[in-house]
Design an enzyme around this catalytic site. Structure first.
Site, PDB file in Angstrom:
ATOM      1  N   PRO A  76       0.796  -1.242   0.000  1.00  0.00           N
ATOM      2  CA  PRO A  76       0.000   0.000   0.000  1.00  0.00           C
ATOM      3  C   PRO A  76       0.823   1.285   0.000  1.00  0.00           C
ATOM      4  CG  PRO A  76       0.131  -0.875   2.215  1.00  0.00           C
ATOM      5  CD  PRO A  76       0.846  -1.881   1.342  1.00  0.00           C
ATOM      6  N   ALA A 117       3.990   1.796   2.063  1.00  0.00           N
ATOM      7  CA  ALA A 117       4.765   2.089   3.280  1.00  0.00           C
ATOM      8  C   ALA A 117       6.249   2.276   2.989  1.00  0.00           C
ATOM      9  CB  ALA A 117       4.573   0.972   4.305  1.00  0.00           C
ATOM     10  N   TRP A 118       6.801   1.424   2.116  1.00  0.00           N
ATOM     11  CA  TRP A 118       8.220   1.585   1.787  1.00  0.00           C
ATOM     12  C   TRP A 118       8.442   2.883   1.018  1.00  0.00           C
ATOM     13  CZ3 TRP A 118      11.859  -3.060   0.555  1.00  0.00           C
ATOM     14  CH2 TRP A 118      11.880  -3.935   1.662  1.00  0.00           C
ATOM     15  N   ASP A 153       3.004  -1.391  -8.867  1.00  0.00           N
ATOM     16  CA  ASP A 153       2.263  -2.541  -8.335  1.00  0.00           C
ATOM     17  C   ASP A 153       1.140  -2.914  -9.290  1.00  0.00           C
ATOM     18  OD1 ASP A 153       0.607  -4.323  -6.520  1.00  0.00           O
ATOM     19  OD2 ASP A 153       2.142  -3.664  -5.110  1.00  0.00           O
ATOM     20  N   ASP A 208       9.443  -5.398  -1.694  1.00  0.00           N
ATOM     21  CA  ASP A 208       8.818  -6.166  -0.612  1.00  0.00           C
ATOM     22  C   ASP A 208       7.652  -6.969  -1.176  1.00  0.00           C
ATOM     23  OD1 ASP A 208       8.537  -6.969   2.080  1.00  0.00           O
ATOM     24  OD2 ASP A 208       6.991  -5.462   2.449  1.00  0.00           O
ATOM     25  N   LYS A 213      12.786  -9.166  -1.136  1.00  0.00           N
ATOM     26  CA  LYS A 213      12.296 -10.183  -0.212  1.00  0.00           C
ATOM     27  C   LYS A 213      12.314 -11.558  -0.859  1.00  0.00           C
ATOM     28  CE  LYS A 213       7.862 -10.136   1.051  1.00  0.00           C
ATOM     29  NZ  LYS A 213       6.726  -9.633   1.852  1.00  0.00           N
TER      30      LYS A 213
END
Length: 244
Positions: A84, A86-87, A113, A155, A195
């Site tokens: 959403p 955050a990074w 995304d 991520d 990740k």
């Protein structure tokens, strides 16, 4: 630093969250109840509320960047699987992409995304875009000053199927695609963090990264839950135009 942040977060949010807990659990399945209880007891979830981060994963990047200093004012950053956001929030602040600090150069943050990402001041979001699509690559080259990035971060993860080995393989494949992206947009000496879930294919990803980055290491931030197989490869000093 981390203890003080989490303690402040707990004091500000624990009472409010606990009051909501009883109501939230009503009518939920056993699995949903376990998830809600875990969230309510998670200090990083509470800290995210206090600091207005879009999700707890912000603290993973904060810890990694505090230690390895990947994000610097003036840097161009690509956030893969950004939703959403955050990074991207962390990156916006650390590369000064809003220009809020006039003493430092202004960076650029581009998030990508397949899902929609809510707007964020200081970030360009390519919602509903695939990082493997040449159309996405073309848009990145337009958005990035000098058509190059200093840092690629990811991520992202596939939707869980319930089959651990299958999900592991999917995430490795997704992470391998970042090496192709790096070839197109990452500048020499740049960094990549991605990740992965520990498993049989992790060494393949590590080998591919080691072929084009001088330093590759595994990191597990404190915000990654202990029971999770989640890990991150941190790859630094990119060697451009090296055959993989």
């Amino acid at each position: 630093m981390w203890n003080s942040v989490l303690q402040k977060s707990y004091l500000h949010t624990s009472v409010h969250l606990l009051k909501k807990a009883a109501h939230n659990l009503k009518g939920k399945s056993t699995a949903d109840q376990r998830w809600i209880v875990r969230q309510l007891n998670d200090p990083f979830v509470k800290a995210a509320h206090v600091h207005n981060y879009r999700c707890r994963s912000a603290f993973k990047l904060l810890e990694i960047d505090d230690k390895y200093k990947l994000l610097k004012p003036g840097f161009n950053v690509i956030d893969c699987g950004a939703a959403p956001g955050a990074w991207s929030q962390i990156a916006v602040h650390r590369v000064n992409s809003t220009g809020a600090n006039g003493e430092f150069p202004r960076g650029t943050v581009v998030g990508i995304d397949l899902l929609r990402i809510a707007p964020l001041d200081g970030a360009h979001f390519l919602s509903n875009h695939d990082i493997t699509d040449p159309v996405t690559h073309a848009k990145l080259l337009e958005l990035l000053p000098g058509a190059q990035a200093h840092v690629i971060m990811s991520d992202m993860a596939p939707n869980a199927s319930g089959f651990k080995e299958m999900d592991h393989e999917k995430l490795i494949t997704m992470s391998l695609s970042l090496i192709d992206l790096a070839e197109k947009v990452l500048q020499t000496g740049g960094s990549l963090i991605c990740k992965y879930w520990d498993g049989a294919l992790a060494h393949q990803l590590q080998q591919k990264l080691s072929a084009v980055f001088r330093d590759v290491r595994t990191v597990k931030p404190k915000a990654s839950r202990k029971e999770s197989s989640e890990l991150f490869f941190l790859a630094r000093s990119y060697r451009k135009n090296v055959m993989v």
